[in-house]
Scaffold this motif. Structure first.
Motif, PDB file in Angstrom:
ATOM      1  N   ARG A   1       7.784  10.650  -1.909  1.00  0.00           N
ATOM      2  CA  ARG A   1       7.322   9.278  -1.744  1.00  0.00           C
ATOM      3  C   ARG A   1       7.908   8.629  -0.480  1.00  0.00           C
ATOM      4  O   ARG A   1       8.575   7.581  -0.549  1.00  0.00           O
ATOM      5  CB  ARG A   1       7.639   8.427  -2.981  1.00  0.00           C
ATOM      6  N   PRO A   2       7.671   9.237   0.681  1.00  0.00           N
ATOM      7  CA  PRO A   2       8.235   8.683   1.934  1.00  0.00           C
ATOM      8  C   PRO A   2       7.511   7.393   2.332  1.00  0.00           C
ATOM      9  O   PRO A   2       6.354   7.166   1.986  1.00  0.00           O
ATOM     10  CB  PRO A   2       7.959   9.804   2.941  1.00  0.00           C
ATOM     11  N   ALA A   3       8.225   6.563   3.057  1.00  0.00           N
ATOM     12  CA  ALA A   3       7.602   5.352   3.613  1.00  0.00           C
ATOM     13  C   ALA A   3       6.844   5.727   4.872  1.00  0.00           C
ATOM     14  O   ALA A   3       7.277   6.608   5.631  1.00  0.00           O
ATOM     15  CB  ALA A   3       8.688   4.313   3.940  1.00  0.00           C
ATOM     16  N   PRO A   4       5.701   5.081   5.127  1.00  0.00           N
ATOM     17  CA  PRO A   4       4.949   5.416   6.336  1.00  0.00           C
ATOM     18  C   PRO A   4       5.667   4.951   7.589  1.00  0.00           C
ATOM     19  O   PRO A   4       6.324   3.921   7.617  1.00  0.00           O
ATOM     20  CB  PRO A   4       3.628   4.666   6.139  1.00  0.00           C
ATOM     21  N   ARG A   5       5.563   5.766   8.629  1.00  0.00           N
ATOM     22  CA  ARG A   5       6.100   5.404   9.945  1.00  0.00           C
ATOM     23  C   ARG A   5       5.042   5.741  10.981  1.00  0.00           C
ATOM     24  O   ARG A   5       4.526   6.849  11.013  1.00  0.00           O
ATOM     25  CB  ARG A   5       7.366   6.207  10.252  1.00  0.00           C
ATOM     26  N   LEU A   6       4.723   4.754  11.835  1.00  0.00           N
ATOM     27  CA  LEU A   6       3.707   4.977  12.867  1.00  0.00           C
ATOM     28  C   LEU A   6       4.311   5.697  14.068  1.00  0.00           C
ATOM     29  O   LEU A   6       5.502   5.670  14.278  1.00  0.00           O
ATOM     30  CB  LEU A   6       3.110   3.651  13.299  1.00  0.00           C
TER      31      LEU A   6
END
Length: 228
Positions: free
Chosen positions: A223-228
């Motif tokens: 469940r990683p957080a999104p990173r652009l």
């Protein structure tokens, strides 16, 4: 229903029925607004909205045209929405992607040329050799693009690329679990290539489905957080 919505619905109806065909120039603004029963300003707003969706285009000094209506062009605008999806929304898309890539891999097993197969094998070898998450991610993208293009369906290729673009923002190849994720992914890629090399569409579809399911499993676990 507001006037702009009425105009948009009228334009959609004309295009869907073939009255306005792909690439065709629309009637003059005054004539078209009269046909749709809306003001010229409402028609302009509707055309702007349809242009944003890739369905129509205004050409300076020439008029308004229906676009080429090619699926790949229209899907580019859908990408703006996909890029906003949270993880749970992405997981739902992965279920669809699993079906699409299974079909693409089966088609590739039937259609792939020796050159395509050699390219896929080279990409898997490069994945196995690299320790760089960013390089691995690039190789992974190229691998899936090659499979989809080998299927011979450009719309399918565009859809898979669209879904994968959001998945790339979650960076599951990085971090503490990164090496395990990359190793599992490489094994999945290798199984797909072996099935394609064997010209076995059923095995290729099964291998692709298992590979995408593995990606879903890692995303659910990490469940990683999104990173652009």
């Amino acid at each position: 229903m507001g006037a702009v919505e009425t105009a948009m619905q009228g334009l959609r109806s004309k295009i869907a029925s073939g009255e306005l065909a792909a690439g065709q120039k629309c009637p003059p603004e005054a004539e078209l607004s009269a046909q749709l029963g809306v003001s010229r300003s409402s028609l302009r707003e509707a055309v702007r909205a349809m242009s944003a969706l890739g369905v129509m285009e205004s050409r300076h000094g020439s008029g308004t045209y229906v676009s080429s209506l090619e699926p790949t062009v229209i899907l580019q605008n859908f990408a703006l929405l996909v890029d906003l999806l949270p993880l749970d929304g992405l997981l739902e898309l992965l279920e669809i992607r699993r079906l699409m890539e299974s079909h693409a891999s089966a088609a590739a097993a039937a259609n792939a040329t020796p050159e395509v197969l050699a390219k896929l094998e080279g990409l898997v070898a490069s994945m196995a050799a690299t320790d760089s998450p960013s390089e691995y991610s690039d190789l992974d993208s190229r691998f899936h693009e090659e499979i989809c293009h080998a299927s011979g369906n450009s719309t399918l290729a565009a859809l898979v690329d669209l879904f994968r673009s959001r998945g790339g923002h979650f960076h599951i190849f990085d971090g503490e679990e990164g090496p395990a994720v990359r190793a599992g992914s490489t094994a999945g890629h290798r199984a797909i290539v072996e099935a394609i090399a064997s010209r076995d569409p059923t095995m290729a579809a099964t291998a692709a489905a298992a590979h995408i399911a593995q990606t879903e499993s890692w995303l659910k676990k990490l469940r990683p957080a999104p990173r652009l």
